[in-house]
Write a protein that holds these residues in place. Structure first.
Motif, PDB file in Angstrom:
ATOM      1  N   HIS A   1      -5.329  -5.003   2.052  1.00 23.39           N
ATOM      2  CA  HIS A   1      -4.868  -4.825   3.430  1.00 23.39           C
ATOM      3  C   HIS A   1      -5.667  -5.718   4.370  1.00 23.39           C
ATOM      4  O   HIS A   1      -5.105  -6.403   5.232  1.00 23.39           O
ATOM      5  CB  HIS A   1      -5.002  -3.371   3.863  1.00 23.39           C
ATOM      6  CG  HIS A   1      -4.652  -3.150   5.302  1.00 23.39           C
ATOM      7  ND1 HIS A   1      -5.598  -3.054   6.299  1.00 23.39           N
ATOM      8  CD2 HIS A   1      -3.447  -3.039   5.929  1.00 23.39           C
ATOM      9  CE1 HIS A   1      -4.989  -2.887   7.459  1.00 23.39           C
ATOM     10  NE2 HIS A   1      -3.699  -2.874   7.264  1.00 23.39           N
TER      11      HIS A   1
ATOM     12  N   PHE B   1       2.470  -0.232   8.538  1.00 13.47           N
ATOM     13  CA  PHE B   1       1.096   0.064   8.938  1.00 13.47           C
ATOM     14  C   PHE B   1       0.901  -0.074  10.450  1.00 13.47           C
ATOM     15  O   PHE B   1       1.621  -0.804  11.129  1.00 13.47           O
ATOM     16  CB  PHE B   1       0.091  -0.807   8.173  1.00 13.47           C
ATOM     17  CG  PHE B   1       0.329  -0.806   6.687  1.00 13.47           C
ATOM     18  CD1 PHE B   1       0.239   0.379   5.978  1.00 13.47           C
ATOM     19  CD2 PHE B   1       0.690  -1.963   6.018  1.00 13.47           C
ATOM     20  CE1 PHE B   1       0.490   0.402   4.613  1.00 13.47           C
ATOM     21  CE2 PHE B   1       0.940  -1.948   4.654  1.00 13.47           C
ATOM     22  CZ  PHE B   1       0.838  -0.756   3.947  1.00 13.47           C
TER      23      PHE B   1
ATOM     24  N   HIS C   1       2.240  -5.852   7.650  1.00 14.03           N
ATOM     25  CA  HIS C   1       3.134  -6.156   6.531  1.00 14.03           C
ATOM     26  C   HIS C   1       4.580  -6.013   6.981  1.00 14.03           C
ATOM     27  O   HIS C   1       4.895  -5.231   7.880  1.00 14.03           O
ATOM     28  CB  HIS C   1       2.859  -5.209   5.357  1.00 14.03           C
ATOM     29  CG  HIS C   1       3.583  -5.585   4.105  1.00 14.03           C
ATOM     30  ND1 HIS C   1       3.334  -6.756   3.412  1.00 14.03           N
ATOM     31  CD2 HIS C   1       4.576  -4.959   3.408  1.00 14.03           C
ATOM     32  CE1 HIS C   1       4.120  -6.822   2.352  1.00 14.03           C
ATOM     33  NE2 HIS C   1       4.896  -5.746   2.333  1.00 14.03           N
TER      34      HIS C   1
ATOM     35  N   ASP D   1      -6.482  -1.174  -2.224  1.00 13.42           N
ATOM     36  CA  ASP D   1      -5.588  -1.105  -1.066  1.00 13.42           C
ATOM     37  C   ASP D   1      -6.274  -1.643   0.186  1.00 13.42           C
ATOM     38  O   ASP D   1      -5.709  -2.441   0.939  1.00 13.42           O
ATOM     39  CB  ASP D   1      -5.141   0.332  -0.826  1.00 13.42           C
ATOM     40  CG  ASP D   1      -3.994   0.744  -1.737  1.00 13.42           C
ATOM     41  OD1 ASP D   1      -3.436  -0.130  -2.425  1.00 13.42           O
ATOM     42  OD2 ASP D   1      -3.662   1.939  -1.765  1.00 13.42           O
TER      43      ASP D   1
ATOM     44  N   ARG E   1       0.856  -1.185   0.000  1.00 15.37           N
ATOM     45  CA  ARG E   1       0.000   0.000   0.000  1.00 15.37           C
ATOM     46  C   ARG E   1       0.882   1.222   0.000  1.00 15.37           C
ATOM     47  O   ARG E   1       1.953   1.245   0.563  1.00 15.37           O
ATOM     48  CB  ARG E   1      -0.905   0.019   1.236  1.00 15.37           C
ATOM     49  CG  ARG E   1      -1.759  -1.222   1.391  1.00 15.37           C
ATOM     50  CD  ARG E   1      -2.554  -1.157   2.659  1.00 15.37           C
ATOM     51  NE  ARG E   1      -3.654  -0.242   2.568  1.00 15.37           N
ATOM     52  CZ  ARG E   1      -4.304   0.244   3.633  1.00 15.37           C
ATOM     53  NH1 ARG E   1      -3.907  -0.051   4.829  1.00 15.37           N
ATOM     54  NH2 ARG E   1      -5.322   1.053   3.483  1.00 15.37           N
TER      55      ARG E   1
END
Length: 348
Positions: free
Chosen positions: A53, A305, A310, A49, A3
């Motif tokens: 996600h 994030f 991630h 995204d 992202r």
């Protein structure tokens, strides 16, 4: 999962400028209520995204549940082996206790079988007069051991039952997360399937521009002048492993050898370097040593994030190797192309 860096609920000025310059639009999927206003590619990008996600968050939970299931299965096998050994011992002690009781009832000395079992030197057990004179005490010892073994067996059976119950619950959680991953990926694939070839190319260009812009802003802070440039021997091995995986597809829940998800790649890279680290990005963030971003060095793991969903491995010169998301492959990308949460060091 890949992202771009952007404030929650807002698109960057560069994104808006590029979006306004595009005339191509994407229609809403047929399953949704008709939208009189066509969506821009920037809006489609934001939706993708979010879907990917969410899929990666579910993937991390799936991996955690899978790891727990594997550990519990191993524990169940170990408990069953211990129970089997205890049952064998219980049977042997029961026979010895019975033989001792019969011998005492007849007024005999200890049976030969029991003398062999209790003597320090079985070869001289038959000549050991002291064992014969202590028949009553030895019999009581066998009975005590028999009682203790029965209690231990009962405890192990209870532990095995509880572990099996927990294992079933973990499997249910794993199946739930599997369905969640598949749902989010299917929704993202549906959105992507409605894009024209030209729109796909424009979407890729938009993604690259946002990544490059975010990286440029990060470099302008001067942080790249402060970070380390030399990896440790273990770090070099981890990077070498990750480099060999370039071009392999992302598959959620995979940890090689033919495909990887993000934390599958980083955990296997460090395993190849001789270090066992947690399987999921959340656990890597929680359990590994944190280091300041401007102190990171090649081989460190960059966590992305706010939910640590991630992870990628830093290879130096402002670049990372990552397994991004479904439909993509392991590749090199700018370290600041996504929202950096922090950095952890497996070989601290």
């Amino acid at each position: 999962m890949r992202r771009t860096l952007r404030a929650p609920g807002r698109r960057t000025a560069a994104t808006l400028t590029l979006a306004l310059a595009m005339t191509a639009t994407v229609q809403q999927p047929s399953r949704a209520a008709p939208d009189p206003r066509p969506r821009t590619l920037a809006e489609v990008r934001a939706e993708l995204d979010d879907l990917y996600h969410d899929a990666e968050v579910a993937t991390d939970k799936y991996n955690a549940a899978d790891e727990k299931v594997t550990a519990q299965q191993k524990r169940v096998r170990t408990l069953h082996a211990r129970i089997g050994a205890a049952e064998t011992k219980l049977g042997r002690l029961t026979r010895l206790a019975g033989a001792a009781a019969r011998a005492q009832y007849r007024g005999d000395s200890l049976p030969a079988e029991m003398q062999f079992a209790l003597a320090d030197n079985p070869e001289h057990a038959l000549d050991n007069a002291s064992l014969a004179r202590q028949a009553q005490q030895a019999t009581q010892g066998v009975l005590t051991a028999l009682t203790a073994t029965r209690e231990k067996l009962g405890t192990q059976n209870e532990e095995a039952t509880a572990t099996l119950k927990s294992l079933r619950e973990s499997r249910k959680a794993k199946d739930t997360e599997r369905r969640s991953v598949e749902k989010h990926i299917a929704a993202a694939e549906e959105v992507e399937s409605r894009l024209e070839k030209e729109q796909v190319e424009q979407l890729a260009a938009l993604e690259k521009k946002e990544a490059d812009d975010a990286q440029a802003k990060w470099v302008e802070t001067g942080v790249l002048d402060k970070v380390g440039t030399t990896a440790t021997p273990a770090g070099r091995k981890a990077i070498a492993f990750a480099t060999r995986q370039l071009g392999k597809p992302y598959v959620w829940g995979a940890e090689g050898p033919d495909s990887f998800d993000c934390s599958g790649l980083t955990s296997q890279a460090w395993l190849a370097a001789g270090r066992v680290i947690p399987r999921t990005s959340e656990e890597q963030w929680r359990r590994l040593r944190h280091v300041p971003v401007d102190s990171m060095r090649p081989g460190d793991l960059v966590i992305y994030f706010a939910d640590a969903s991630h992870v990628a491995i830093y290879i130096g010169d402002g670049r990372i190797i990552q397994a991004p998301r479904p439909g993509r492959w392991v590749y090199v990308s700018p370290v600041a192309s996504m929202e950096i949460l922090g950095v952890v060091r497996p070989d601290a």
